[in-house]
Write a protein that holds these residues in place. Sequence first.
Motif, PDB file in Angstrom:
ATOM      1  N   LYS A 278     -25.265 -22.419  21.505  1.00  0.00           N
ATOM      2  CA  LYS A 278     -24.011 -22.915  22.073  1.00  0.00           C
ATOM      3  C   LYS A 278     -22.955 -21.821  22.118  1.00  0.00           C
ATOM      4  CE  LYS A 278     -23.991 -27.807  21.299  1.00  0.00           C
ATOM      5  NZ  LYS A 278     -23.967 -28.705  20.183  1.00  0.00           N
ATOM      6  N   ILE A 279     -22.952 -20.959  21.097  1.00  0.00           N
ATOM      7  CA  ILE A 279     -21.948 -19.891  21.071  1.00  0.00           C
ATOM      8  C   ILE A 279     -22.378 -18.722  21.959  1.00  0.00           C
ATOM      9  CG2 ILE A 279     -20.786 -18.179  19.592  1.00  0.00           C
ATOM     10  CD1 ILE A 279     -20.959 -20.287  17.328  1.00  0.00           C
ATOM     11  N   LEU A 280     -23.635 -18.308  21.783  1.00  0.00           N
ATOM     12  CA  LEU A 280     -24.053 -17.093  22.493  1.00  0.00           C
ATOM     13  C   LEU A 280     -24.405 -17.337  23.963  1.00  0.00           C
ATOM     14  CD1 LEU A 280     -26.051 -15.238  19.710  1.00  0.00           C
ATOM     15  CD2 LEU A 280     -23.666 -14.985  20.376  1.00  0.00           C
ATOM     16  N   GLY A 281     -24.675 -18.602  24.317  1.00  0.00           N
ATOM     17  CA  GLY A 281     -24.980 -18.929  25.728  1.00  0.00           C
ATOM     18  C   GLY A 281     -23.848 -18.491  26.655  1.00  0.00           C
ATOM     19  N   PRO A 282     -22.623 -19.041  26.458  1.00  0.00           N
ATOM     20  CA  PRO A 282     -21.516 -18.650  27.352  1.00  0.00           C
ATOM     21  C   PRO A 282     -21.185 -17.160  27.269  1.00  0.00           C
ATOM     22  CG  PRO A 282     -20.954 -20.627  26.091  1.00  0.00           C
ATOM     23  CD  PRO A 282     -22.245 -20.118  25.539  1.00  0.00           C
ATOM     24  N   ILE A 321     -14.757 -17.611  24.268  1.00  0.00           N
ATOM     25  CA  ILE A 321     -14.856 -18.514  23.109  1.00  0.00           C
ATOM     26  C   ILE A 321     -13.741 -19.558  23.157  1.00  0.00           C
ATOM     27  CG2 ILE A 321     -14.703 -18.604  20.575  1.00  0.00           C
ATOM     28  CD1 ILE A 321     -16.060 -15.814  20.595  1.00  0.00           C
ATOM     29  N   GLU A 322     -12.559 -19.112  23.496  1.00  0.00           N
ATOM     30  CA  GLU A 322     -11.406 -20.025  23.603  1.00  0.00           C
ATOM     31  C   GLU A 322     -11.667 -21.080  24.685  1.00  0.00           C
ATOM     32  OE1 GLU A 322      -8.517 -19.999  21.865  1.00  0.00           O
ATOM     33  OE2 GLU A 322      -7.876 -21.753  23.064  1.00  0.00           O
ATOM     34  N   LYS A 323     -12.190 -20.599  25.823  1.00  0.00           N
ATOM     35  CA  LYS A 323     -12.420 -21.485  26.973  1.00  0.00           C
ATOM     36  C   LYS A 323     -13.497 -22.532  26.676  1.00  0.00           C
ATOM     37  CE  LYS A 323     -13.616 -20.094  31.262  1.00  0.00           C
ATOM     38  NZ  LYS A 323     -13.758 -18.918  32.154  1.00  0.00           N
ATOM     39  N   ASN A 324     -14.438 -22.156  25.792  1.00  0.00           N
ATOM     40  CA  ASN A 324     -15.567 -23.050  25.512  1.00  0.00           C
ATOM     41  C   ASN A 324     -15.431 -23.760  24.172  1.00  0.00           C
ATOM     42  OD1 ASN A 324     -17.799 -22.639  27.710  1.00  0.00           O
ATOM     43  ND2 ASN A 324     -16.917 -20.618  27.324  1.00  0.00           N
ATOM     44  N   MET A 328     -18.424 -25.353  21.850  1.00  0.00           N
ATOM     45  CA  MET A 328     -18.818 -24.618  20.637  1.00  0.00           C
ATOM     46  C   MET A 328     -18.413 -25.370  19.361  1.00  0.00           C
ATOM     47  SD  MET A 328     -17.904 -20.704  21.682  1.00  0.00           S
ATOM     48  CE  MET A 328     -18.618 -19.874  23.089  1.00  0.00           C
ATOM     49  N   ARG A 329     -17.351 -26.085  19.398  1.00  0.00           N
ATOM     50  CA  ARG A 329     -16.825 -26.890  18.279  1.00  0.00           C
ATOM     51  C   ARG A 329     -16.713 -26.079  16.978  1.00  0.00           C
ATOM     52  NH1 ARG A 329     -20.128 -32.130  18.461  1.00  0.00           N
ATOM     53  NH2 ARG A 329     -18.755 -32.830  16.791  1.00  0.00           N
ATOM     54  N   TYR A 330     -15.641 -25.337  16.875  1.00  0.00           N
ATOM     55  CA  TYR A 330     -15.402 -24.534  15.672  1.00  0.00           C
ATOM     56  C   TYR A 330     -13.990 -24.812  15.165  1.00  0.00           C
ATOM     57  CZ  TYR A 330     -13.253 -21.706  19.370  1.00  0.00           C
ATOM     58  OH  TYR A 330     -12.503 -21.293  20.435  1.00  0.00           O
ATOM     59  N   ASP A 331     -13.714 -24.332  13.925  1.00  0.00           N
ATOM     60  CA  ASP A 331     -12.364 -24.493  13.368  1.00  0.00           C
ATOM     61  C   ASP A 331     -11.433 -23.391  13.847  1.00  0.00           C
ATOM     62  OD1 ASP A 331     -12.950 -26.730  12.014  1.00  0.00           O
ATOM     63  OD2 ASP A 331     -13.362 -25.730  10.087  1.00  0.00           O
TER      64      ASP A 331
END
Length: 405
Positions: A278-282, A321-324, A328-331
Amino acid sequence: MSTIVKKYGGTSVSSISKLKNIAQHILEDYQNDNSILVVLSAMGKTTDELITLANKSSKSPNPRDYDMLVSSGEQISASLLSIILNDIGVKAVAYTGWQAGIETDNEHSGARISCIHTKRIKADLSKKIVVIVAGFQGINSKEDITTLGRGGSDTTAVALASALKADECQIYTDVDGVYTTDPRICRKARKLDSVTYEEMLEMSGLGSKVLQLRSVEFASKYNVPLRVLHAHKDGAGTLIKKEEKKMEGALISGIAFTKDEAEIMVKGVKDQPGVAAKILGPIGDAKIEVDMIVQNVGSNGLADFTFTVRRNSLKNALQVIEKNKKIMRYDSVSSARNIVKVSLVGVGMRSHAGIASKMFKCLAKNKVNIRMISTSEIKISVVIDQKNLEIAVQALHNEFKLEKK
Ligand code: ADP
Ligand code: ASP
Ligand code: MG
């Protein structure tokens, strides 16, 4: 009669007097009846200056015209050398990449050579004309000029040497060979007489910019004999060749480092399958290259996901990362720009255990904190703070006894 390809880098051709000096060397080989093809880089910092001009003209220069611009530096040096050679009685002709028959794919600024039509240059060489080719460039299927990535003249030279089945591809530069580490950062660095393709691949891939990585890949794939030498001093340089079975390889042949790293920490992601994708895909979709990756398990089913990218991709990566954030659902996210990667390289590592622990102990003794580690069969890399780069390289150089004998 031998066919020799000689490539001269930017610092080595930065003035007319240096070009005249090179012309004298070529004259000697020419008089010894060799077929000579010369590949040149742009003079001094010309390519940097052209890039600055492009960036002053637009925030995102269009790739086609950008490549046309930055390839022009090599035309200047190549034509000047040809003028000088003809002046001293050596028949010579200068070609741009496309005139020399170098075809590439369509990837501007990082094109790969797909094919070389050697008819024209072979005809010249057979007439004992010295052929001079502007490095770093080719032409794509749309007949647009492409460039091969920074340092790409090395690849032009190796590709031409391979296409001509040259006896040797000589890379002339501002150091007299490949050293155990960058001699500019460690005074005790030792010149290597020979190094295997495999080790050179790792050294180039891990930051030793003495040879562009693609040129070593090419040389290794097509078995091109490659030698790194000083452009203006005598010496046998360093031969890059196939590993010989009978050779007892040195334990460590060198230390490479890259300064253009950045680290991104994505904190508080769910510790469950699929998170990395989920993180590395975008990030991958945005064509951002990821190098090292570490996932730490935190508490309450949450984890921290850390990875490194090239420093010039950091801003872009943080935006992705911000856009996704919803996917990604992170803190939170944090980043560090002041990090570097230091790597030990050596085919001898295959048969020796304990290198990693020796490396880590040495860094600990020198109070160098390790942020990340990655290993392969013939290398160990660590990410550390930039301020510790010189201490780490010099301490490891001592620890593994790589110094001048
Ligand atoms: P050129 O302009 O000739 O292509 P580069 O600047 O690309 O030259 O490469 C030569 C430089 O590579 C040297 O000046 C040196 O600082 C650097 N370098 C980095 N690692 C090494 C190494 N292991 N051995 C020799 N040179 C190295
Ligand atoms: N002139 C180009 C560069 O500076 C290519 C090269 O020198 O190999 O990257
Ligand atoms: Mg170079």
